[in-house]
Design a protein around this motif. Structure first.
Motif, PDB file in Angstrom:
ATOM      1  N   ASP A   1       0.133  -1.070   0.044  1.00 41.13           N
ATOM      2  CA  ASP A   1       0.129   0.266  -0.411  1.00 41.13           C
ATOM      3  C   ASP A   1       1.210   1.086   0.222  1.00 41.13           C
ATOM      4  OD1 ASP A   1      -2.361  -1.436   0.299  1.00 41.13           O
ATOM      5  OD2 ASP A   1      -2.181  -0.740   2.906  1.00 41.13           O
ATOM      6  N   ASP A   2       1.900   0.879   1.288  1.00 39.87           N
ATOM      7  CA  ASP A   2       3.087   2.698   1.072  1.00 39.87           C
ATOM      8  C   ASP A   2       3.236   2.607  -0.811  1.00 39.87           C
ATOM      9  OD1 ASP A   2       5.823   4.195   1.603  1.00 39.87           O
ATOM     10  OD2 ASP A   2       4.493   3.797   3.242  1.00 39.87           O
ATOM     11  N   ALA A   3       3.887   1.097  -0.814  1.00 40.43           N
ATOM     12  CA  ALA A   3       5.119   1.394  -2.282  1.00 40.43           C
ATOM     13  C   ALA A   3       3.730   2.242  -3.237  1.00 40.43           C
ATOM     14  CB  ALA A   3       4.616  -0.006  -2.795  1.00 40.43           C
ATOM     15  N   LEU A   4       2.118   1.459  -3.014  1.00 39.38           N
ATOM     16  CA  LEU A   4       1.516   2.279  -3.899  1.00 39.38           C
ATOM     17  C   LEU A   4       0.846   3.930  -3.664  1.00 39.38           C
ATOM     18  CD1 LEU A   4      -0.541   2.409  -6.346  1.00 39.38           C
ATOM     19  CD2 LEU A   4      -2.583   1.383  -5.042  1.00 39.38           C
ATOM     20  N   MET A   5       1.334   4.829  -3.037  1.00 36.65           N
ATOM     21  CA  MET A   5       1.209   5.466  -2.458  1.00 36.65           C
ATOM     22  C   MET A   5       2.038   6.286  -2.675  1.00 36.65           C
ATOM     23  SD  MET A   5      -2.007   6.045  -1.626  1.00 36.65           S
ATOM     24  CE  MET A   5      -1.828   7.573  -1.282  1.00 36.65           C
ATOM     25  N   THR A   6       3.296   5.973  -2.839  1.00 34.91           N
ATOM     26  CA  THR A   6       5.150   7.040  -3.216  1.00 34.91           C
ATOM     27  C   THR A   6       4.575   6.359  -4.336  1.00 34.91           C
ATOM     28  OG1 THR A   6       5.185   6.008  -1.139  1.00 34.91           O
ATOM     29  CG2 THR A   6       7.122   6.615  -3.091  1.00 34.91           C
ATOM     30  N   ALA A   7       4.344   5.201  -5.653  1.00 33.81           N
ATOM     31  CA  ALA A   7       4.132   5.917  -6.804  1.00 33.81           C
ATOM     32  C   ALA A   7       3.391   6.427  -6.981  1.00 33.81           C
ATOM     33  CB  ALA A   7       3.998   4.526  -7.095  1.00 33.81           C
ATOM     34  N   ILE A   8       2.360   7.095  -6.764  1.00 33.30           N
ATOM     35  CA  ILE A   8       1.462   7.801  -6.854  1.00 33.30           C
ATOM     36  C   ILE A   8       1.962   9.544  -6.705  1.00 33.30           C
ATOM     37  CG2 ILE A   8      -0.821   9.014  -6.501  1.00 33.30           C
ATOM     38  CD1 ILE A   8      -2.096   6.150  -5.831  1.00 33.30           C
TER      39      ILE A   8
ATOM     40  N   TYR B   1      13.652  18.434   0.342  1.00 33.18           N
ATOM     41  CA  TYR B   1      13.582  19.398   0.715  1.00 33.18           C
ATOM     42  C   TYR B   1      11.992  19.879  -0.163  1.00 33.18           C
ATOM     43  CZ  TYR B   1      17.465  19.006   4.591  1.00 33.18           C
ATOM     44  OH  TYR B   1      17.739  19.178   5.268  1.00 33.18           O
ATOM     45  N   VAL B   2      12.119  19.682  -1.331  1.00 36.64           N
ATOM     46  CA  VAL B   2      11.381  20.080  -2.455  1.00 36.64           C
ATOM     47  C   VAL B   2      10.360  18.637  -2.521  1.00 36.64           C
ATOM     48  CG1 VAL B   2      11.393  19.992  -4.724  1.00 36.64           C
ATOM     49  CG2 VAL B   2      12.979  21.300  -3.542  1.00 36.64           C
ATOM     50  N   SER B   3      10.855  17.472  -2.558  1.00 37.76           N
ATOM     51  CA  SER B   3      10.183  16.087  -2.918  1.00 37.76           C
ATOM     52  C   SER B   3       9.945  15.399  -2.014  1.00 37.76           C
ATOM     53  CB  SER B   3      10.528  15.513  -3.694  1.00 37.76           C
ATOM     54  OG  SER B   3      10.084  14.456  -3.931  1.00 37.76           O
ATOM     55  N   LYS B   4       8.102  15.523  -1.570  1.00 38.29           N
ATOM     56  CA  LYS B   4       7.912  14.783  -0.012  1.00 38.29           C
ATOM     57  C   LYS B   4       8.131  13.393  -0.610  1.00 38.29           C
ATOM     58  CE  LYS B   4       3.789  17.366   0.898  1.00 38.29           C
ATOM     59  NZ  LYS B   4       2.406  17.155   1.071  1.00 38.29           N
ATOM     60  N   VAL B   5       8.377  12.954  -1.577  1.00 33.07           N
ATOM     61  CA  VAL B   5       8.607  11.114  -2.047  1.00 33.07           C
ATOM     62  C   VAL B   5      10.384  10.940  -1.645  1.00 33.07           C
ATOM     63  CG1 VAL B   5       9.223   9.239  -3.792  1.00 33.07           C
ATOM     64  CG2 VAL B   5       7.259  11.721  -3.931  1.00 33.07           C
ATOM     65  N   THR B   6      10.901  11.924  -2.505  1.00 27.93           N
ATOM     66  CA  THR B   6      12.508  11.643  -2.029  1.00 27.93           C
ATOM     67  C   THR B   6      12.760  11.984  -0.155  1.00 27.93           C
ATOM     68  OG1 THR B   6      13.161  12.723  -3.513  1.00 27.93           O
ATOM     69  CG2 THR B   6      14.990  13.114  -2.070  1.00 27.93           C
ATOM     70  N   ALA B   7      12.457  12.779   0.630  1.00 30.80           N
ATOM     71  CA  ALA B   7      12.080  12.679   1.927  1.00 30.80           C
ATOM     72  C   ALA B   7      11.474  11.357   2.433  1.00 30.80           C
ATOM     73  CB  ALA B   7      10.991  13.686   2.457  1.00 30.80           C
ATOM     74  N   HIS B   8      10.673  10.350   1.970  1.00 32.26           N
ATOM     75  CA  HIS B   8       9.768   9.739   1.960  1.00 32.26           C
ATOM     76  C   HIS B   8      10.823   7.956   2.205  1.00 32.26           C
ATOM     77  CE1 HIS B   8       7.148   6.540   3.605  1.00 32.26           C
ATOM     78  NE2 HIS B   8       7.113   5.594   1.925  1.00 32.26           N
ATOM     79  N   LEU B   9      11.244   7.862   0.651  1.00 33.46           N
ATOM     80  CA  LEU B   9      12.480   7.188   0.108  1.00 33.46           C
ATOM     81  C   LEU B   9      13.685   7.146   1.212  1.00 33.46           C
ATOM     82  CD1 LEU B   9      12.520   7.533  -3.221  1.00 33.46           C
ATOM     83  CD2 LEU B   9      11.199   5.330  -1.700  1.00 33.46           C
ATOM     84  N   GLU B  10      14.307   8.484   1.856  1.00 33.48           N
ATOM     85  CA  GLU B  10      15.269   8.239   2.929  1.00 33.48           C
ATOM     86  C   GLU B  10      15.556   8.170   3.775  1.00 33.48           C
ATOM     87  OE1 GLU B  10      17.367  12.083   1.993  1.00 33.48           O
ATOM     88  OE2 GLU B  10      17.402  12.394   0.116  1.00 33.48           O
ATOM     89  N   ALA B  11      14.229   7.919   4.360  1.00 30.96           N
ATOM     90  CA  ALA B  11      13.920   7.698   5.674  1.00 30.96           C
ATOM     91  C   ALA B  11      13.295   6.614   5.669  1.00 30.96           C
ATOM     92  CB  ALA B  11      12.054   8.518   5.834  1.00 30.96           C
ATOM     93  N   LEU B  12      12.495   5.729   4.395  1.00 25.15           N
ATOM     94  CA  LEU B  12      12.660   3.973   4.387  1.00 25.15           C
ATOM     95  C   LEU B  12      13.853   3.233   4.559  1.00 25.15           C
ATOM     96  CD1 LEU B  12       9.141   3.723   2.477  1.00 25.15           C
ATOM     97  CD2 LEU B  12       9.467   3.608   4.869  1.00 25.15           C
TER      98      LEU B  12
END
Length: 145
Positions: free
Chosen positions: A27-34, A81-92
């Protein structure tokens, strides 16, 4: 270890047995792709550039470590700092083992591939319909008499 467990629990990935729940990861992977697709759309990439970018992303995933892949994705999307996706991937990346993170990225890129393909297909259809609508030709079967 406790911090790792608590952080995974906080994002909803841990089941009652303390193991990573595959369904939650999916589910998280799908939301991150979106979210990634939304960010790519905001960049206003044309169809060819978007297809090339997706090919590049898949090749990078195939030949690099997950850490390097995350860094390249961060550069593509403008950094955490620009991309929520990048921040999420780095946290994961920090939370998961390399194998768990690679599994997540595999799932994420599968979903992203579908999202990009759907977007490109809709662009082709929209452009085709606009061209046909503006052609101004006669209706099928009419010869203008």
């Amino acid at each position: 270890m406790r911090k790792y467990f608590m952080e995974l629990f906080a994002i909803g990935w841990v089941d009652s047995n303390g193991k990573i729940c595959e369904e939650q990861m999916s589910d998280d992977a799908l939301m991150t792709a979106i979210k990634t697709m939304e960010e790519l759309e905001r960049m206003k990439l044309d169809r060819l550039v978007l297809e090339t970018t997706m090919d590049m992303i898949l090749c990078l995933f195939d030949v690099h470590t997950p850490e390097t892949f995350t860094e390249v994705m961060g550069n593509l999307l403008g950094g955490k700092y620009v991309s929520k996706v990048t921040a999420h991937l780095e946290a994961l990346e920090e939370l998961l083992t390399e194998e768990e993170y690679r599994d997540f990225l595999t799932e994420y890129l599968g979903y992203l591939t579908v999202k990009v393909a759907d977007y490109v297909k809709s662009l082709i259809i929209d452009n085709g319909l606009m061209i046909l609508a503006s052609s101004g030709g006669e209706e099928d079967g009419e010869d203008g008499l």
